[in-house]
Design a protein around this motif. Structure first.
Motif: not given
Ligand code: CUA
Length: 343
Positions: A131-146, A176-183, A218-220
């Motif tokens: 999830t994009g926020h001004q100006w950081w990335w929230e990352i959520e790992y789902h390892f099940g359905q619960g 925002h835009s997800f951009w990891v050029p090597r991936l 703070q985009h950069a």
């Protein structure tokens, strides 16, 4: 400065800018780290080489026209002679049509390899939401359905190597835009809409990415670090990340926890296992193990943490983190000791 010297400096600057930032720098676009980036790089090389050849041929023809013996006006054939028309039809119509059509078809073919929207076939766990926020990335790992079978982290995306991973992209505020050029190529995080991508990393290591769409002052400073780990290491990391924060044993850190819980910090940040459930800023449960702070704008360390707490607005103006100047020296030191201990 002479003209030739200026040309020389210009050429060297362009070469350095292209060579160091795009190809060999921290985000080397031409060193793909997985199959998705590989297919983009292959297309990129094809386009680069094709246009280089066309450009070289054009310049050779221009120099040839400029340098050849001209003769007198009477010696020239009329300019609409059939031979001249062949040049125009071949160089002005046939070559561009073939080149552009070929690139169009190859681009469509490359795009087919990037399924967007709902994938018919889910790549399997872990499913990740960014999830994009001004100006950081929230990352959520789902390892099940619960409802509770997920772990929230920020700004450092960990991926197991050698397997496709589905990532959902969404935003809490602006585009925002997800951009990891090597991936992977750039994919936007659009309000009210969810994009999906599939990423695979073949080699363990760090891959740097940034927000690829201007999203405010703070985009950069909206940097995403991808840490690719061998599958067993990823599982071990995930097991650790799932644990709530361990209560501090050191008395200074314990005082720091009190400072955190009794001040504004608790309104915006979450620390699992404590009473801090704020959802405005990044989750801090394992802050101490992060490589950097402020969306990877500054290294993670004592001095930077103290400065961030008290002078965030100088380090990242207009970020939601205020300058918290109310702490005394002892409280601030205890608070930072506590934060550093959140491993
Ligand atoms: Cu987020 Cu630019």
């Amino acid at each position: 400065m002479g003209f030739s010297r200026r040309v020389e400096i210009g050429v060297l600057s362009c070469a350095a800018a292209l060579g160091l930032t795009a190809c060999r720098g921290v985000q080397p676009m031409l060193a793909p780290g997985g199959p998705q980036a590989q297919s983009i790089a292959r297309l990129g090389w094809f386009i680069l080489i094709t246009f280089s050849i066309v450009t070289i041929v054009m310049w050779v023809l221009i120099f040839w026209v400029a340098a050849r013996r001209r003769g007198s006006l009477e010696e020239h054939a009329p300019y609409d002679a059939p031979a001249d028309k062949r040049w125009i039809v071949f160089g002005g119509f046939f070559v561009p049509t073939v080149v552009l059509c070929t690139i169009f078809v190859l681009t469509l073919n490359t795009m087919r390899k990037f399924p967007m929207g709902d994938h018919e076939q889910h790549a399997g766990p872990p499913m990740i939401t960014i999830t994009g926020h001004q100006w950081w990335w929230e990352i959520e790992y789902h390892f099940g359905q619960g409802v509770n079978e997920h772990v929230v982290d920020a700004n450092e995306l960990r991926l197991p190597t050698g397997q496709p991973i589905d990532i959902r992209l969404q935003t809490r505020d602006v585009i925002h835009s997800f951009w990891v050029p090597r991936l992977h190529g750039k994919v936007d995080l659009v309000p009210g809409f969810e994009n999906r991508i599939r990423v695979q990393v073949d080699q363990p290591g760090l891959y740097r990415g940034e927000c690829g769409e201007y999203c405010g002052p703070q985009h950069a400073h909206m940097i995403l670090l991808v840490d690719a780990l061998p599958p067993q290491e990823f599982e071990a990391w995930l097991a650790g990340a799932r644990k709530p924060a361990a209560p501090p044993t050191d008395p200074v850190a314990a005082h720091g926890e009190d400072v955190f819980m009794n001040n504004a910090c608790v309104l915006c940040h979450s620390i699992r296992g404590t009473d801090a459930h704020g959802l405005v800023g990044p989750d801090l449960t394992h802050l101490g193990s992060r490589k950097a702070i402020a969306a990877n704008a500054y290294p993670n360390g004592r001095g930077y943490l103290e400065a961030w707490v008290t002078h965030a607005q100088s380090m990242k103006p207009e970020a939601q983190m205020p300058n918290v100047t109310a702490f005394t020296g002892d409280d601030l030191r205890a608070l930072v000791t506590y934060l550093e201990g959140l491993k």
